[in-house]
Design a protein around this motif. Structure first.
Motif, mmCIF file in Angstrom:
data_model
loop_
_atom_site.group_PDB
_atom_site.id
_atom_site.type_symbol
_atom_site.label_atom_id
_atom_site.label_comp_id
_atom_site.label_asym_id
_atom_site.label_seq_id
_atom_site.Cartn_x
_atom_site.Cartn_y
_atom_site.Cartn_z
ATOM 1 N N UNK A 329 30.094 -39.431 -21.073
ATOM 2 C CA UNK A 329 29.683 -39.837 -19.732
ATOM 3 C C UNK A 329 30.171 -38.803 -18.714
ATOM 4 N N UNK A 330 29.304 -38.393 -17.786
ATOM 5 C CA UNK A 330 29.692 -37.420 -16.765
ATOM 6 C C UNK A 330 30.586 -38.103 -15.744
ATOM 7 N N UNK A 331 31.746 -37.494 -15.492
ATOM 8 C CA UNK A 331 32.737 -38.089 -14.599
ATOM 9 C C UNK A 331 32.586 -37.543 -13.185
ATOM 10 N N UNK A 332 32.665 -36.217 -13.023
ATOM 11 C CA UNK A 332 32.631 -35.623 -11.702
ATOM 12 C C UNK A 332 32.202 -34.164 -11.834
ATOM 13 N N UNK A 333 31.641 -33.609 -10.737
ATOM 14 C CA UNK A 333 31.269 -32.199 -10.653
ATOM 15 C C UNK A 333 32.071 -31.556 -9.541
ATOM 16 N N UNK A 334 32.773 -30.460 -9.873
ATOM 17 C CA UNK A 334 33.646 -29.769 -8.920
ATOM 18 C C UNK A 334 33.058 -28.403 -8.595
ATOM 19 N N UNK A 335 32.975 -28.079 -7.296
ATOM 20 C CA UNK A 335 32.440 -26.787 -6.855
ATOM 21 C C UNK A 335 33.577 -25.871 -6.455
ATOM 22 N N UNK A 336 33.346 -24.537 -6.633
ATOM 23 C CA UNK A 336 34.337 -23.526 -6.264
ATOM 24 C C UNK A 336 33.647 -22.423 -5.474
ATOM 25 N N UNK A 346 33.500 -11.107 -12.474
ATOM 26 C CA UNK A 346 34.607 -11.370 -11.557
ATOM 27 C C UNK A 346 34.310 -12.550 -10.642
ATOM 28 N N UNK A 347 33.057 -13.012 -10.622
ATOM 29 C CA UNK A 347 32.650 -14.148 -9.762
ATOM 30 C C UNK A 347 32.445 -15.423 -10.571
ATOM 31 N N UNK A 348 31.974 -15.277 -11.821
ATOM 32 C CA UNK A 348 31.727 -16.440 -12.674
ATOM 33 C C UNK A 348 33.035 -17.173 -12.955
ATOM 34 N N UNK A 349 32.982 -18.489 -12.859
ATOM 35 C CA UNK A 349 34.185 -19.308 -12.998
ATOM 36 C C UNK A 349 34.231 -19.979 -14.364
ATOM 37 N N UNK A 350 35.433 -20.255 -14.828
ATOM 38 C CA UNK A 350 35.654 -21.078 -16.018
ATOM 39 C C UNK A 350 36.825 -22.012 -15.728
ATOM 40 N N UNK A 358 46.466 -36.016 -22.532
ATOM 41 C CA UNK A 358 47.204 -35.794 -23.779
ATOM 42 C C UNK A 358 46.418 -36.268 -24.997
ATOM 43 N N UNK A 359 45.562 -37.278 -24.858
ATOM 44 C CA UNK A 359 44.813 -37.820 -25.994
ATOM 45 C C UNK A 359 43.426 -37.189 -26.145
ATOM 46 N N UNK A 360 43.114 -36.194 -25.331
ATOM 47 C CA UNK A 360 41.837 -35.495 -25.466
ATOM 48 C C UNK A 360 40.642 -36.360 -25.156
ATOM 49 N N UNK A 361 40.737 -37.191 -24.114
ATOM 50 C CA UNK A 361 39.644 -38.079 -23.745
ATOM 51 C C UNK A 361 38.592 -37.383 -22.898
ATOM 52 N N UNK A 362 38.928 -36.236 -22.300
ATOM 53 C CA UNK A 362 38.021 -35.568 -21.370
ATOM 54 C C UNK A 362 37.794 -34.129 -21.798
ATOM 55 N N UNK A 363 36.703 -33.554 -21.315
ATOM 56 C CA UNK A 363 36.411 -32.130 -21.494
ATOM 57 C C UNK A 363 35.782 -31.621 -20.205
ATOM 58 N N UNK A 364 35.915 -30.313 -19.958
ATOM 59 C CA UNK A 364 35.353 -29.702 -18.765
ATOM 60 C C UNK A 364 34.576 -28.465 -19.191
ATOM 61 N N UNK A 365 33.408 -28.298 -18.611
ATOM 62 C CA UNK A 365 32.564 -27.141 -18.917
ATOM 63 C C UNK A 365 32.018 -26.564 -17.613
ATOM 64 N N UNK A 366 31.563 -25.322 -17.686
ATOM 65 C CA UNK A 366 31.021 -24.644 -16.509
ATOM 66 C C UNK A 366 29.533 -24.924 -16.398
ATOM 67 N N UNK A 367 29.079 -25.225 -15.189
ATOM 68 C CA UNK A 367 27.672 -25.507 -14.962
ATOM 69 C C UNK A 367 26.817 -24.259 -15.050
ATOM 70 N N UNK A 368 25.499 -24.440 -14.923
ATOM 71 C CA UNK A 368 24.587 -23.318 -15.079
ATOM 72 C C UNK A 368 24.750 -22.271 -13.985
ATOM 73 N N UNK A 370 27.424 -21.258 -12.782
ATOM 74 C CA UNK A 370 28.697 -20.570 -13.006
ATOM 75 C C UNK A 370 29.711 -20.823 -11.890
ATOM 76 N N UNK A 371 29.414 -21.765 -10.999
ATOM 77 C CA UNK A 371 30.361 -22.063 -9.921
ATOM 78 C C UNK A 371 30.613 -23.558 -9.819
ATOM 79 N N UNK A 372 30.372 -24.306 -10.904
ATOM 80 C CA UNK A 372 30.633 -25.730 -10.944
ATOM 81 C C UNK A 372 31.363 -26.077 -12.234
ATOM 82 N N UNK A 373 32.320 -26.977 -12.103
ATOM 83 C CA UNK A 373 33.027 -27.516 -13.256
ATOM 84 C C UNK A 373 32.630 -28.970 -13.452
#
Length: 805
Positions: A329-336, A346-350, A358-368, A370-373
């Protein structure tokens, strides 16, 4: 005097390099020779091969060269003389072992004059005999033909044209010495001519233009790219020893020495800071260790953006709500934001989660872009375990920072939304072992589930979801499972002695959630099936009968205890007899079986039983009865034919085939009407079929287990028990029609546009005037004749009942 131009010295003479001590001071002389021509004075008598002419001082920072001269072109030039090896049989002279004939060295690109004398071949017998010399092989009489020639009288070896080492570095051929008119004077001798390399090829770069990129914040001595040049002259000599240098830089901003090159490897490196644009370098490669022939090329360096700006979150904190038990399930989208060149490494974010997971319930990936998490769940969240999660997320670039920069972070607070969860059985699959004849209402097992929604304080209730044979029932409140109908291990619903039941548990929420558990009952066999005789018919002679063996069971067992022996006690009349046998297993369970024995008029073993069977009517009697019936039938047919002939003229039918009128509906069957012409009378017989596969979906219960019907017994005397058992089963079978529903069979239709004709009758009271019927045309002729009078007044028609048009 001998005048030797320095350019000839550089091309034709062997240079001996003497290393001088290394110094970093500026040179005190100008680089190169002082003049273009050097004059050395010496008498001709003292000029010979390897004669030292003098010393030449050459200022090239750290090197001094000694020059030797090899005079060429004179008619009386001295050349080495090669003698054929002496033969082993010539007097006291012995041939030396491993005799080595020295190679002949000839410089390439020699100016001649040609033919140029390079050596002379001699035979030790030329003073005693007339010797004729010759050469054979590549360069002589083979391609390249006549590159080398030999004077047949003197043995002098000539080269006819300038040699090129890059085309061929060595020539090998044979020299021959023959006595004129007498054959070979010597064994053939191998001649090897080596072509001495001269510096006649300049270095050539592999590319005319080299392209490279360099980051704007690159440190000093950072390697940008490598240039490469090649020289076709002899490898591992000064002629091919290349040194690299930078001749110019454009633009010369902010410094003219922004780049430097390694003279040996050709690696271009950053020499100073402040790179901020595109630069073009002119580079040079020179052989003779940097002072010989040269070749040039261009190097274009593009300055790229360095990662000197750290990405930053648009917000320092984020909040989100996610329902429990939802995976991915998508939780939130963060912009940078980032100040470096857009869409560059040098501009693309990760992004990465630093803490709080601690239990590995979440994951974060970079949006298309390259400036969103984007944070998502990797597994379902549990509200009862944790209602809130606080994550710390950090952002970086795809490449490391060029300078020391702080890493931006943001806080994400995830609130877990509680949802109604289904009760959970423990264990999910429960196994018990029970006897198959467990009495009705006996306890089987208590199979319970718990509600994971501890905060909701809900009640768990139970029901049977799947019970193929309908043997069990469950207490709605406690989950105690009991026997509803007697179980049978031999039932087709039992596989490998296992009977599987699906039990459901549900809560009392507004939208109940149901969980399931599987109950596996291992049924233990009991002796509930009496033995049955399979062989039900035998034949036996009425005189001296042979004992009859029935396999499997016996009234009197045979010696092997595998069959029954039947034997006549007294002679009987031929016919069929029913013998009732009571068979009991070793645990005392009895079963009556009937065997039909045919007694024949014979003795001993029955070969054929063609005798008349007692109680059976003789064949002639049967044939007589059939003949009488046939005669009676023929008499009836004759009477009908006679009556038809007396009738006279054939009457016109009431309804002619070509008569055109509205449809006539017949109501001589119950349960039909004009609005229901395609009714199915087979519904009336469904109650007699006793088939559990017949359903009426409109009134059948949603789900109830079907009872077990016994198969038809082989013993005719068990028919009564079979009918009683299946009758009771059918009475309790909710899946067998007829059901408890109202079935109407006296409906005669409705909604007709015409009035009823039921008032018509055959009364002859004369109260009604029917004369008008004759005026209505041929269609009403019969009615006019019936009621209006006429030629058919004496004919009586039966009443057909009511009908409508």
């Amino acid at each position: 005097s001998i005048h030797v131009p320095l350019r000839i010295i550089q091309r034709l003479f062997f240079l001996l390099q003497a290393s001088a001590s290394e110094t970093t001071e500026e040179p005190t002389c100008s680089q190169g020779f002082a003049t273009d021509e050097l004059v050395l004075t010496m008498t001709r008598r003292k000029v010979s091969q390897n004669t030292r002419l003098g010393k030449v001082n050459l200022c090239i920072y750290r090197f001094i060269y000694l020059v030797y001269v090899f005079p060429q072109g004179a008619a009386d030039q001295e050349v080495p003389i090669l003698y054929f090896p002496a033969k082993s049989g010539d007097g006291l002279r012995r041939r030396k072992r491993d005799w080595v004939i020295p190679d002949i060295n000839v410089p390439e690109n020699s100016r001649g004059p040609y033919p140029l004398k390079i050596s002379q071949i001699r035979s030790n017998t030329d003073k005693l005999k007339k010797i004729q010399y010759s050469i054979t092989g590549p360069g002589a009489n083979e391609p390249p033909v006549k590159l080398f020639t030999m004077d047949e009288d003197t043995g002098t070896l000539f080269v006819t044209q300038a040699l090129d080492r890059e085309a061929q570095a060595k020539y090998t051929f044979k020299a021959h010495a023959a006595v004129v008119g007498a054959g070979n004077a010597e064994e053939p001798m191998d001649i090897v001519v080596n072509v001495i390399d001269q510096n006649d090829n300049k270095p050539i770069f592999v590319n005319d233009t080299f392209l490279g990129e360099v980051a704007e914040a690159s440190p000093k001595n950072f390697e940008v790219l490598k240039i490469l040049a090649k020289d076709l002259d002899q490898p591992n000599t000064d002629n091919s020893d290349i040194r690299y240098s930078i001749l110019s830089q454009d633009p010369e901003l902010p410094s003219k020495y922004l780049f430097t090159v390694n003279p040996v490897t050709g690696v271009i490196m950053v020499n100073a800071g402040g790179l901020d644009r595109e630069y073009t370098l002119e580079v040079q490669a020179a052989d003779l260790v940097g002072i010989g022939l040269t070749g040039n090329a261009k190097v274009i360096l593009t300055v790229t953006d360095s990662n000197d700006n750290a990405p930053a979150f648009a917000q320092s904190s984020y909040e989100a709500t996610v329902a429990e038990n939802r995976e991915e399930a998508q939780v939130v989208t963060m912009s940078v934001t980032d100040g470096d060149e857009p869409h560059s490494p040098a501009w693309n974010a990760k992004f990465k989660i630093v803490s709080g997971d601690a239990r590995g319930l979440f994951s974060v990936r970079t949006g298309r872009n390259k400036h969103e998490g984007i944070i998502t769940t990797t597994k379902g969240l549990d509200f009862e375990m944790s209602g809130k999660h606080t994550l710390l997320v950090a952002v970086e670039n795809e490449i490391p920072f060029a300078t020391l920069l702080p890493t931006a972070t943001a806080t994400v607070v995830v609130t877990v939304q509680d949802v109604n969860e289904a009760p959970i059985f423990e264990p999910a699959e429960k196994q018990v072992s029970k006897l198959e004849d467990l009495p009705v209402d006996s306890d089987v097992v208590q199979y319970t589930a718990f509600d994971p929604d501890t905060a909701r304080k809900q009640t768990v209730m139970y029901r049977i979801i799947r019970d193929p044979a309908g043997w069990l029932k469950v207490d709605r409140a406690t989950g105690l499972i009991k026997v509803k109908n007697i179980m049978d291990r031999e039932s087709p619903f039992v596989i490998d002695d296992k009977y599987m039941v699906l039990v459901g548990a549900y809560d009392n929420d507004e939208v109940p959630a149901t969980g399931t558990g599987t109950l596996i009952i291992h049924l233990q066999d009991v002796n509930d099936n009496a033995p049955i005789i399979e062989e039900r018919t035998i034949q036996v002679c009425n005189k001296d009968p042979v004992p009859q063996l029935l396999s499997n069971w016996s009234a009197r067992m045979n010696d092997s205890k595998t069959g029954i022996i039947l034997q006549l006690v007294k002679e009987l009349e031929a016919g069929k007899y029913n013998v009732v046998l009571t068979v009991t297993d070793n645990q005392g369970l009895p079963q009556d079986s009937t065997v039909q024995a045919t007694v024949c008029h014979c003795s001993g073993k029955v070969e054929a039983c063609n005798d008349r069977i007692a109680g059976v009517t003789e064949l002639p009697v049967i044939l007589g009865i059939l003949g009488g019936l046939l005669l009676l039938l023929m008499l009836v047919l004759l009477l009908l034919l006679f009556a038809r002939r007396r009738r006279g003229e054939k009457e016109q039918p009431l309804l002619q085939d070509n008569d055109i009128r509205d449809n006539i509906y017949y109501y001589d069957e119950e349960g039909g009407g004009e609005d229901d012409q395609d009714y199915d009378l087979s519904v009336l017989h469904r109650g007699l079929d006793n088939r559990p596969d017949v359903f009426r979906n409109d009134v059948i219960p949603n789900y109830m287990p079907a009872p077990q019907y016994q198969p038809r017994p082989a013993n005719p005397e068990e028919i009564g028990n079979f009918i009683d058992h299946n009758l009771k089963a059918a009475d309790n079978d909710p899946t067998a029609p007829p059901y408890d529903s109202l079935l109407v069979f006296d409906y005669e239709g409705g909604g007709s546009d015409s009035g009823s004709l039921s008032s018509l009758n055959s009364s002859g009271s004369g109260d009604q005037d029917y004369d008008c019927l004759s005026q209505w045309g041929p269609r009403f002729k019969k009615l006019a004749d019936m009621y209006g009078g006429g030629e058919d007044d004496d004919i009586t028609f039966p009443f057909f009942g009511s009908f409508q048009t």
